[in-house]
Structures are given as C-alpha cells and as structure tokens.
Design a protein around this motif. Sequence first.
Motif, PDB file in Angstrom:
ATOM      1  N   TYR A  40      17.298 -15.312 -10.649  1.00  0.00           N
ATOM      2  CA  TYR A  40      15.885 -15.011 -10.453  1.00  0.00           C
ATOM      3  C   TYR A  40      15.107 -16.319 -10.513  1.00  0.00           C
ATOM      4  O   TYR A  40      15.526 -17.279 -11.169  1.00  0.00           O
ATOM      5  CB  TYR A  40      15.387 -14.019 -11.519  1.00  0.00           C
ATOM      6  CG  TYR A  40      15.524 -14.498 -12.938  1.00  0.00           C
ATOM      7  CD1 TYR A  40      14.500 -15.199 -13.581  1.00  0.00           C
ATOM      8  CD2 TYR A  40      16.693 -14.260 -13.649  1.00  0.00           C
ATOM      9  CE1 TYR A  40      14.634 -15.641 -14.883  1.00  0.00           C
ATOM     10  CE2 TYR A  40      16.845 -14.704 -14.955  1.00  0.00           C
ATOM     11  CZ  TYR A  40      15.802 -15.390 -15.568  1.00  0.00           C
ATOM     12  OH  TYR A  40      15.945 -15.832 -16.856  1.00  0.00           O
ATOM     13  N   PRO A  41      13.993 -16.388  -9.828  1.00  0.00           N
ATOM     14  CA  PRO A  41      13.246 -17.644  -9.765  1.00  0.00           C
ATOM     15  C   PRO A  41      12.477 -17.932 -11.046  1.00  0.00           C
ATOM     16  O   PRO A  41      11.929 -17.023 -11.670  1.00  0.00           O
ATOM     17  CB  PRO A  41      12.285 -17.409  -8.589  1.00  0.00           C
ATOM     18  CG  PRO A  41      12.083 -15.926  -8.568  1.00  0.00           C
ATOM     19  CD  PRO A  41      13.402 -15.322  -8.999  1.00  0.00           C
ATOM     20  N   VAL A  42      12.465 -19.178 -11.450  1.00  0.00           N
ATOM     21  CA  VAL A  42      11.615 -19.676 -12.527  1.00  0.00           C
ATOM     22  C   VAL A  42      10.967 -20.944 -11.995  1.00  0.00           C
ATOM     23  O   VAL A  42      11.464 -21.541 -11.028  1.00  0.00           O
ATOM     24  CB  VAL A  42      12.427 -19.966 -13.806  1.00  0.00           C
ATOM     25  CG1 VAL A  42      13.038 -18.697 -14.364  1.00  0.00           C
ATOM     26  CG2 VAL A  42      13.512 -21.006 -13.535  1.00  0.00           C
ATOM     27  N   PRO A  43       9.863 -21.389 -12.558  1.00  0.00           N
ATOM     28  CA  PRO A  43       9.181 -22.574 -12.032  1.00  0.00           C
ATOM     29  C   PRO A  43      10.115 -23.783 -11.927  1.00  0.00           C
ATOM     30  O   PRO A  43      10.678 -24.239 -12.922  1.00  0.00           O
ATOM     31  CB  PRO A  43       8.075 -22.820 -13.062  1.00  0.00           C
ATOM     32  CG  PRO A  43       7.774 -21.470 -13.609  1.00  0.00           C
ATOM     33  CD  PRO A  43       9.102 -20.778 -13.674  1.00  0.00           C
ATOM     34  N   GLY A  44      10.341 -24.245 -10.729  1.00  0.00           N
ATOM     35  CA  GLY A  44      11.143 -25.437 -10.496  1.00  0.00           C
ATOM     36  C   GLY A  44      12.634 -25.226 -10.499  1.00  0.00           C
ATOM     37  O   GLY A  44      13.397 -26.183 -10.312  1.00  0.00           O
ATOM     38  N   SER A  45      13.105 -23.968 -10.748  1.00  0.00           N
ATOM     39  CA  SER A  45      14.544 -23.751 -10.823  1.00  0.00           C
ATOM     40  C   SER A  45      14.849 -22.265 -10.691  1.00  0.00           C
ATOM     41  O   SER A  45      14.030 -21.491 -10.211  1.00  0.00           O
ATOM     42  CB  SER A  45      15.106 -24.305 -12.134  1.00  0.00           C
ATOM     43  OG  SER A  45      16.513 -24.188 -12.154  1.00  0.00           O
TER      44      SER A  45
END
Length: 290
Positions: A40-45
């Motif tokens: 799942y997406p997280v800020p910057g990664s």
Amino acid sequence: MKKTLSIIGLTVFGMLFSQDIAFNKLYGNSDPVNYYLTHYPVPGSDGLDIKWYGGIRLQTTGSILQLLNNGNVGIGTIEPQTRFEVAKENSNNKNVVMARFSAYGATGGSNMISIGYHNTANLELNSGYTSSGFRYGDYGDFNIENDNEFNASFGAINFITNKKIQLAIKPNGNALLNGKFEAKEIKVTSSPTADFVFDENYDLPRLEDIEKHIKEKKHLPEIASAKMMEKEGVNVGEFQIKLLQKIEELTLYSIEQNKQIKQLQEENKTLKSESEEINKKLHHILSITK
C-alpha cells in the motif's frame, strides 16, 4: 506460419523481460479477498500489506507474535485473550500472562482499558462502561461485573485482594476502606464549626438536665451511643464538631463556675472579716465584765 508464430513469441518474450513488472498482489487459497500479500502507498514509499483470514503468526526460536482473526494480538502467546497480551513461559512450559491491554468500542458491549500483571502479586487495573474500575485482585478478577464507568469524573476504583474489596472509591467521591488506615497527617474539612456555642443567644444546657440524660441514656446529649457507633460507624468530621461543641460548652461551664468561685471567695472573705470583728467585740465585752 510457424516462422511467423516464432517471431511473435520471441517478440512478446523480449517485451516481458525488457521492462520491470510492478508487484501488485499475490494471493492464496483461490481467495484474493481474504488471503493475500500486497503493498500500500505511504508518502515517498510503499508499505507491506498481509491479510490471512485465520490470523498471522511470526515465530522465532526465542519468541512469537500472534495476530488472531478476532483482532487480538499476543506476544509470547498464540492465544491472546485481549486486544494486546504479553506472556512468557514459566518453568513448567506454561504461558504466564504478564500484561494485558484491552480497548473495546461501545458497540462491543463495553469500553474498557485493562492492564494486568499476573504473578504472586496478581495485579489488574481496568476501567470501562461495564467494568468495575481499577481493581486489585487475583487472576480471574478481570471479569466484567457492573456498570461503573471510569474516567476523570465518574469512575469507580476498587482495589481487591483475595477476591474482597479492600479499598473502594465511588463515583460520588465517597471512599471505603476495609481495614486500618495510617497517615502522618489527616485534614478533614467540614462546615459549620461549633463556634455557635459562644453566641450570646445560645441556650446552654443546664447541668441538671445533662445529669438526668446521662443517668437515663448512658451517653452525652447529641452524641450517639456506643451501640449506634458500632452499628453505623462514626462520621469523623461531624463527630469532631460535636466533640468541639461539648468542649466549648464545658468551657462556658468552667467560666461560669470560675465566676461563682470568685464570688464565693469574696463573700467568704467578707464573712471572715465580719467574723473577726465580732470576735474582737466579744473579746472586749468579756474583758470588761471580768
């Protein structure tokens, strides 16, 4: 034709290995909804997302992390009984619960926070809409028993040993102690005090009436009897005021008696002086008659 198919196959194969294929989802048991490994997406990664309907277990030779499908999480145990439970094996290879933390929503029937430490001290602390506040008791006292709610304003706190409440603080602010209490200093605030005794209009009881009451009731007026105190206990604040009232009444009696004593002393002094004068006159008369 075969040559054409070969060329197409080689072209597709080349295209597959000429670019990166994004990792999207791996799933098992032919059930991509309840069994999968993805991200799942997280800020910057990205983050790692694992879902397995029956629960997830991470295990090493020295410890274990268990996530059950009911939402409970355990460290050192595969059967956590609360939202978060920490346990360890004892000398008999049995799991001993070291700490518990529970937080259930109101829809689940309670709103409880529980921290328990189960050893020879058997300490548990819990609070919630349907729990019984802070408790001190043996293993098993974790059970929900009444409808008290613990928070900054309304909760009850119970400290329990040997399945018996030793100290209870109620929602109305009252506290119950089943045992002796020792402190370096105790401050009791209560109003009013007993200074009304010194008011000019105060009706000071007559000593004769007090004597009669004592003979009939075997205790001071306005003071509970020994049997009543044993049955209902004593309100320390009220009792101190009553004792102060009696002390102030005694003070007034003493002041009045002191006035009477001084008056009697003055009268005695006068009588003594008059007696001496009479004796002198008698002595003079007797001396003349001789």
